[in-house]
Design a protein around this motif. Structure first.
Motif, short mmCIF file in Angstrom:
data_model
loop_
_atom_site.label_atom_id
_atom_site.label_comp_id
_atom_site.label_asym_id
_atom_site.label_seq_id
_atom_site.Cartn_x
_atom_site.Cartn_y
_atom_site.Cartn_z
N GLU A 1 0.77 -1.13 -0.12
CA GLU A 1 0.00 0.04 0.14
C GLU A 1 0.70 1.34 -0.16
O GLU A 1 0.53 2.48 -0.68
CB GLU A 1 -1.04 -0.11 1.35
N ALA A 2 2.14 1.31 0.52
CA ALA A 2 3.02 2.33 0.62
C ALA A 2 3.73 2.54 -0.53
O ALA A 2 4.53 3.43 -1.06
CB ALA A 2 3.93 2.11 1.92
N GLY A 3 3.56 1.49 -1.50
CA GLY A 3 4.24 1.56 -2.83
C GLY A 3 5.78 1.01 -3.00
O GLY A 3 6.39 1.44 -3.79
N ARG A 4 6.17 0.24 -1.63
CA ARG A 4 7.39 -0.17 -2.01
C ARG A 4 7.64 -1.51 -2.77
O ARG A 4 6.53 -2.13 -2.83
CB ARG A 4 7.88 -0.58 -0.57
N THR A 5 8.66 -1.59 -2.99
CA THR A 5 9.07 -3.11 -3.73
C THR A 5 9.00 -4.23 -2.46
O THR A 5 9.59 -3.54 -1.54
CB THR A 5 10.38 -3.02 -4.54
N ILE B 1 5.98 -7.07 -6.39
CA ILE B 1 6.78 -8.18 -5.71
C ILE B 1 7.76 -8.97 -6.64
O ILE B 1 7.57 -9.43 -7.42
CB ILE B 1 5.67 -9.28 -5.22
N ILE B 2 8.83 -9.22 -5.78
CA ILE B 2 10.10 -10.00 -6.06
C ILE B 2 10.16 -11.03 -5.16
O ILE B 2 10.43 -10.89 -3.91
CB ILE B 2 11.39 -9.19 -6.15
N PRO B 3 10.07 -12.55 -5.70
CA PRO B 3 10.17 -13.27 -4.72
C PRO B 3 11.50 -13.86 -3.95
O PRO B 3 12.47 -13.70 -5.06
CB PRO B 3 9.63 -14.79 -5.46
#
Length: 416
Positions: free
Chosen positions: A138-142, A167-169
């Motif tokens: 929601e905060a726009g972070r990766t 999202i990077i797994p």
């Protein structure tokens, strides 16, 4: 496939690699993922800076040492009773220097997940990682996601918030798929092949698993992990969760996600393309490689993890999954296809049963027997795509209580 929604994890999304040093928040910093991530950051100070740490609070001395070495702004602990010990440990580390801000309580990790940074690495174990995952998105972070449970129990919630590629797994299997998928378009993909080490009980029948011990289950042949994840690897529940995660991350149907047993844990997963070619991502077992992908993509971090010595002979084996001895993957597919609160019920019941097994209150085969009974009793969920956080919490609460009831009943019957 071209008309289906964009995947949550997409290596083709354009990132700006020229943004300078990245500010990172590490959730679960004293755990296995967190400590390896910090090692990676400390070896690459020109690439990464950690601004905040969160942990449960049981390892105050380690958390304080991490805070000082990284010079973080904020330290968060989930347990408020851990604050005095943390303050004392920080005072020993910092001496006369000002201490970092301390946050405490069940929402502390969620607060730091929404703080100012580039990437949030969620290395928390269990579904308690859901709220921080949602806050970071929601905060726009990766979001570098090692906390698979938050995606599994709150799939529709996560998908509603996450932008394509946000999202990077970090799971080794999903980091492998992420990299292999970069070689083609989504329309080129025939199936995903998720590899499993087979755990410490590979090759044993269900009957042979009746009397295995806690120590047996924790003796993983290739990976050093926390006790819950290690037991999940022994039951292959971890692999079932990864099948659901692969479906949610890459928008590939369940019938095109396969599990194969690969004891050496060299090939972390594979993508089979429509032309018959298969791309495999392979490294020696070491989580620093996937962590580096999670926090550094699209750039690679030199020497993040060991590489193979290709001049040395080695043998790589692959076997089909024994679904009778290890029914967890099939059950996970079932709850993943049901959707709604079913994955949350599966995961919560499993967490309770693993705790009971580790405490000696439930036999090894009783883990999946009890989880299956709870999932069956829960039945078909009705929430569907209108799933809410409250739905997830209520389903988890019911599943945990029911799993404890069934475990207590089984214990009483065994003693009678």
């Amino acid at each position: 496939m071209s008309d289906s929604p964009a995947p949550l994890a997409d290596p083709h999304i354009a990132f700006d690699p020229s943004e300078g040093r990245r500010d990172i928040v590490v959730l679960g910093s004293t755990g296995s993922i967190g400590t390896q991530a910090i090692d990676l950051v400390l070896r690459n100070p020109d690439r990464f800076r950690v601004t905040a740490l969160s942990a449960a609070g049981g390892r105050a001395a380690l958390l304080a040492e991490q805070a000082r070495r990284l010079r973080v702004r904020t330290v968060a602990v989930a347990r408020e009773e851990a604050v005095p010990a943390l303050r004392e440990a920080l005072a020993e580390q910092y001496g006369s220097e000002p201490l970092p801000e301390i946050l405490a309580g069940p929402d502390a990790a969620t607060q730091v997940a929404a703080s100012g940074c580039h990437t949030v690495l969620n290395g928390i174990t269990g579904s308690i990682g859901l709220a921080p995952t949602l806050a970071a998105l929601e905060a726009g972070r990766t979001l570098a996601l090692a906390n698979k449970e938050s995606l599994i129990v709150g799939g529709p919630l996560v998908k509603a918030l996450a932008k394509p590629g946000q999202i990077i797994p970090v799971d080794s299997e999903h980091a492998a798929l992420f990299q292999a998928l970069a070689a083609g378009t989504r329309a080129d993909v025939r199936k995903l092949v998720v590899t499993a080490s087979g755990g410490p009980f590979r090759g044993r029948t269900r009957a042979e698993l009746d009397h295995v011990t806690r120590e047996d289950a924790l003796a993983h042949p290739t990976w050093a992990m926390g006790p819950v994840i290690t037991v999940n690897s022994a039951t292959l529940v971890n692999k079932g969760l990864e099948v659901i995660e692969a479906h949610l991350l890459y928008d590939i149907p369940f019938d095109r996600i396969e599990v194969v047993v690969h004891p050496q844990s060299y090939v972390h997963s594979m993508v089979e393309f429509t032309d018959g070619s298969t791309l495999a991502q392979a490294t020696p077992p070491d989580m620093r490689g996937p962590i580096a992908i999670g926090i550094g993509w699209p750039e690679r971090v030199p020497d993040a993890a060991p590489a193979f010595d290709w001049s040395t002979a080695s043998t790589w084996e692959f076997f089909p999954l024994d679904t009778e001895a290890f029914p967890s993957v099939g059950l996970a597919r079932h709850v993943g296809e049901l959707g709604g609160t079913a994955p949350a019920v599966f995961n919560a019941a499993n967490e309770e049963c693993v705790e009971a097994f580790l405490a000696g209150r439930l036999p090894f085969n009783g883990i999946m027997d009890t989880v299956t009974a709870v999932v069956t009793e829960h039945g078909t969920p009705t929430e569907g795509t209108s799933l809410t956080t409250q739905d997830v919490l209520e389903a988890e609460t019911w599943a945990r209580a029911r799993a404890r009831e069934l475990t207590a009943k089984a214990t009483a019957e065994a003693r009678a």
